[in-house]
Design a protein around this motif. Structure first.
Motif, mmCIF file in Angstrom:
data_model
loop_
_atom_site.group_PDB
_atom_site.id
_atom_site.type_symbol
_atom_site.label_atom_id
_atom_site.label_comp_id
_atom_site.label_asym_id
_atom_site.label_seq_id
_atom_site.Cartn_x
_atom_site.Cartn_y
_atom_site.Cartn_z
ATOM 1 N N PRO A 9 0.814 -1.226 0.000
ATOM 2 C CA PRO A 9 0.000 0.000 0.000
ATOM 3 C C PRO A 9 0.847 1.277 0.000
ATOM 4 O O PRO A 9 0.472 2.258 -0.626
ATOM 5 C CB PRO A 9 -0.815 -0.113 1.295
ATOM 6 C CG PRO A 9 -0.783 -1.567 1.652
ATOM 7 C CD PRO A 9 0.544 -2.077 1.172
ATOM 8 N N GLY A 10 1.991 1.255 0.709
ATOM 9 C CA GLY A 10 2.879 2.413 0.668
ATOM 10 C C GLY A 10 2.415 3.571 1.522
ATOM 11 O O GLY A 10 1.859 3.377 2.611
ATOM 12 N N ASP A 11 2.631 4.795 1.023
ATOM 13 C CA ASP A 11 2.449 6.014 1.814
ATOM 14 C C ASP A 11 1.216 6.816 1.374
ATOM 15 O O ASP A 11 0.617 6.541 0.334
ATOM 16 C CB ASP A 11 3.684 6.911 1.641
ATOM 17 C CG ASP A 11 4.981 6.202 2.002
ATOM 18 O OD1 ASP A 11 4.976 5.472 3.018
ATOM 19 O OD2 ASP A 11 5.987 6.379 1.276
ATOM 20 N N GLY A 12 0.927 7.852 2.148
ATOM 21 C CA GLY A 12 -0.113 8.814 1.763
ATOM 22 C C GLY A 12 -1.455 8.130 1.564
ATOM 23 O O GLY A 12 -1.915 7.357 2.401
ATOM 24 N N ILE A 13 -2.062 8.403 0.399
ATOM 25 C CA ILE A 13 -3.379 7.817 0.126
ATOM 26 C C ILE A 13 -3.289 6.341 -0.276
ATOM 27 O O ILE A 13 -4.325 5.684 -0.440
ATOM 28 C CB ILE A 13 -4.124 8.570 -1.000
ATOM 29 C CG1 ILE A 13 -3.314 8.539 -2.312
ATOM 30 C CG2 ILE A 13 -4.428 10.007 -0.576
ATOM 31 C CD1 ILE A 13 -4.083 9.077 -3.519
ATOM 32 N N GLY A 72 0.573 0.903 -4.042
ATOM 33 C CA GLY A 72 -0.294 2.079 -3.892
ATOM 34 C C GLY A 72 0.426 3.341 -4.330
ATOM 35 O O GLY A 72 0.255 3.829 -5.447
ATOM 36 N N ALA A 73 1.252 3.891 -3.461
ATOM 37 C CA ALA A 73 2.003 5.107 -3.777
ATOM 38 C C ALA A 73 3.112 5.245 -2.744
ATOM 39 O O ALA A 73 3.009 4.701 -1.646
ATOM 40 C CB ALA A 73 1.085 6.328 -3.720
ATOM 41 N N VAL A 74 4.180 5.959 -3.119
ATOM 42 C CA VAL A 74 5.254 6.193 -2.151
ATOM 43 C C VAL A 74 5.580 7.673 -2.057
ATOM 44 O O VAL A 74 5.381 8.428 -3.004
ATOM 45 C CB VAL A 74 6.555 5.424 -2.513
ATOM 46 C CG1 VAL A 74 6.352 3.920 -2.432
ATOM 47 C CG2 VAL A 74 7.070 5.836 -3.887
ATOM 48 N N PRO A 290 -0.100 13.549 -0.286
ATOM 49 C CA PRO A 290 -0.091 13.725 1.180
ATOM 50 C C PRO A 290 -1.094 14.778 1.666
ATOM 51 O O PRO A 290 -1.585 14.689 2.804
ATOM 52 C CB PRO A 290 1.349 14.157 1.490
ATOM 53 C CG PRO A 290 2.049 14.341 0.191
ATOM 54 C CD PRO A 290 1.236 13.713 -0.887
ATOM 55 N N ASP A 291 -1.439 15.735 0.792
ATOM 56 C CA ASP A 291 -2.362 16.800 1.213
ATOM 57 C C ASP A 291 -3.760 16.283 1.550
ATOM 58 O O ASP A 291 -4.477 16.901 2.333
ATOM 59 C CB ASP A 291 -2.452 17.900 0.124
ATOM 60 C CG ASP A 291 -2.741 17.330 -1.267
ATOM 61 O OD1 ASP A 291 -2.207 16.240 -1.599
ATOM 62 O OD2 ASP A 291 -3.520 17.956 -2.007
ATOM 63 N N ILE A 292 -4.160 15.176 0.946
ATOM 64 C CA ILE A 292 -5.503 14.657 1.252
ATOM 65 C C ILE A 292 -5.462 13.291 1.956
ATOM 66 O O ILE A 292 -6.500 12.677 2.195
ATOM 67 C CB ILE A 292 -6.387 14.540 -0.018
ATOM 68 C CG1 ILE A 292 -5.727 13.642 -1.076
ATOM 69 C CG2 ILE A 292 -6.706 15.918 -0.595
ATOM 70 C CD1 ILE A 292 -6.714 13.162 -2.148
ATOM 71 N N ALA A 293 -4.249 12.831 2.278
ATOM 72 C CA ALA A 293 -4.136 11.481 2.858
ATOM 73 C C ALA A 293 -4.854 11.382 4.202
ATOM 74 O O ALA A 293 -4.885 12.328 4.979
ATOM 75 C CB ALA A 293 -2.660 11.124 3.028
ATOM 76 N N GLY A 294 -5.445 10.240 4.425
ATOM 77 C CA GLY A 294 -6.064 9.963 5.725
ATOM 78 C C GLY A 294 -7.460 10.520 5.888
ATOM 79 O O GLY A 294 -8.100 10.343 6.925
ATOM 80 N N ARG A 295 -7.987 11.194 4.861
ATOM 81 C CA ARG A 295 -9.302 11.820 5.002
ATOM 82 C C ARG A 295 -10.409 11.026 4.329
ATOM 83 O O ARG A 295 -11.578 11.409 4.366
ATOM 84 C CB ARG A 295 -9.260 13.256 4.458
ATOM 85 C CG ARG A 295 -8.363 14.135 5.338
ATOM 86 C CD ARG A 295 -8.214 15.585 4.866
ATOM 87 N NE ARG A 295 -9.263 16.019 3.937
ATOM 88 C CZ ARG A 295 -9.077 16.897 2.962
ATOM 89 N NH1 ARG A 295 -7.877 17.421 2.767
ATOM 90 N NH2 ARG A 295 -10.055 17.257 2.179
ATOM 91 N N THR A 352 -13.821 7.815 -0.656
ATOM 92 C CA THR A 352 -13.095 6.667 -1.226
ATOM 93 C C THR A 352 -13.907 5.374 -1.102
ATOM 94 O O THR A 352 -14.050 4.620 -2.068
ATOM 95 C CB THR A 352 -11.748 6.500 -0.477
ATOM 96 O OG1 THR A 352 -11.104 7.774 -0.417
ATOM 97 C CG2 THR A 352 -10.842 5.506 -1.178
ATOM 98 N N ALA A 353 -14.460 5.141 0.088
ATOM 99 C CA ALA A 353 -15.180 3.880 0.325
ATOM 100 C C ALA A 353 -16.490 3.837 -0.454
ATOM 101 O O ALA A 353 -16.873 2.775 -0.972
ATOM 102 C CB ALA A 353 -15.451 3.697 1.814
#
Ligand code: IPM
Ligand code: MG
Length: 366
Positions: A9-13, A72-74, A290-295, A352-353
């Motif tokens: 999965p990697g980082d961020g989103i 995913g992304a790094v 990273p600006d929208i990651a985790g939301r 996302t979901a």
């Protein structure tokens, strides 16, 4: 034959979008008689934080043994100041190099429902379907010598653009093979007007064509003019074949034409393994955002379509890939949009979901 997958999965989103892909993978197991043995590992900044390297030897070993790797992304600002060798991107580059994934397939496809999102006039991009085949394991990304050294009292930065004949020939074959399954045209891009390696690129591509693929239409363009043509009249292209660095740039330009960077998948393929399947890594073209990651607002479609490419190129399930791509088209036609796909007319974006829910509902209904 069992189907094995390594998910990174990697980082961020990356982890958020990959969670939706897992649901799609499970759907194919449950409904299409395609069970997948899935393992998971770390790559990028999170791998550096937890395992001390952007990809560990142990993870590399698993990557070498599975049918396909899904990434995913790094990257992200947290790791910007790390040493070059520890940077998140090095994890991705090691995967490409150690698995010898020399052919990077980057489709630039315009989804009908999204033609208005392009920075170009909609009629220039509506129906656009081109494929960039980018050489991925050589050229200036990996050539030696490289580094920053001192010459007298100033610093000198050096990278080496180097291609062997066999490196050019094998990626050319990938492009010609692909063209035969599409509209049978390849345009090769280099800078033979200034680079000896460009002359060799041009000549080897032409030789491979003449000896083995005379049925495919081959043209050549200087890469700068090619970039201009991609923006002027993108629909003239079917398959574009180019080197690592030009391919990096041209594929970003092409991606933006579609108006939807969050939509585009990619496949990186190597030589066939003992079971006949190619070494393979699939990843979205977009980064870790990273600006929208985790939301919970990221668009999972590029990552889901990367799994569709895995179905097609690794698991010999072109029908499954068609089904999944059709589900995505149909969700977009219904007007379901994540935030990145919202036009000026507004509306309420889904998360996302929910985008995952909508795609699974289409699969169920198909
Ligand atoms: C890409 C990216 C990578 C590249 C980076 C993240 C190393 O831009 O996949 O296009 O330059 O190849
Ligand atoms: Mg790039």
């Amino acid at each position: 034959m069992t189907n094995t997958l390594l998910i990174l999965p990697g980082d961020g989103i990356g982890p958020e979008v990959m969670a939706q892909v897992r649901r799609v993978i499970d759907w194919f197991g449950a409904n299409r008689g395609m069970p997948f043995e899935v393992s998971e590992g770390l790559v990028g900044g999170i791998a550096y934080d937890e395992e001390g390297a952007p990809i560990s030897d142990a993870t590399m070993e698993v990557a070498q043994s599975v049918d396909a790797v899904l990434l995913g992304a790094v990257g992200g600002p947290k790791w910007d100041d790390l040493d070059f060798k520890d940077k998140p991107e090095r994890g991705l580059l090691r995967l490409r190099k150690d698995m010898d994934l020399f052919a990077n397939l980057r489709p630039a496809q315009c989804f009908d429902a999204l033609a208005d999102f392009s920075s170009l006039k909609p009629d220039l991009v509506a129906g656009l379907d081109m494929m960039i085949v980018r050489e991925l394991t050589s050229g200036v990304y990996f050539g030696e010598p490289r580094g920053v050294s001192h010459d007298g009292n100033e610093r000198v930065g050096v990278n080496t653009h180097r291609y062997t004949e066999s490196e050019i020939a094998r990626v050319a074959r990938s492009a010609f093979e692909l063209a035969r399954k599409r509209r049978n045209r390849v345009c090769s891009m280099e800078k033979r007007n200034v680079m000896e390696a460009g002359i060799l690129w041009h000549d080897v591509v032409q030789e491979v064509h003449d000896a083995e693929y005379g049925d495919v239409e081959l043209t050549h363009m200087l890469a700068d003019a090619g970039g201009m043509q991609i923006v002027r009249a993108p629909k003239q292209f079917d398959v574009i074949l180019t080197d690592n660095l030009f391919g990096d740039m041209l594929s970003d330009v092409a991606a933006m034409l579609t108006g939807s960077l969050g939509m585009l998948p990619s496949a990186s393929l190597g030589a066939p393994m003992a079971n006949g399947r190619p070494k393979a890594l699939y990843e979205p073209v977009h980064g870790s955002a990273p600006d929208i990651a985790g939301r919970g607002v990221a668009n999972p479609i590029a990552c889901i379509l990367s799994f569709a490419m895995a179905l097609r190129y690794s698991f010999d399930a072109g029908d499954g890939a068609d089904l999944l791509e059709g589900a995505v088209q149909s969700v977009l036609a219904d007007g379901v949009r994540t935030g990145d796909l919202m036009g000026p007319e507004g509306g309420t974006p889904v998360g996302t979901a929910q985008m995952g829910d909508a795609i699974l509902a289409k699969l169920d209904a198909a």
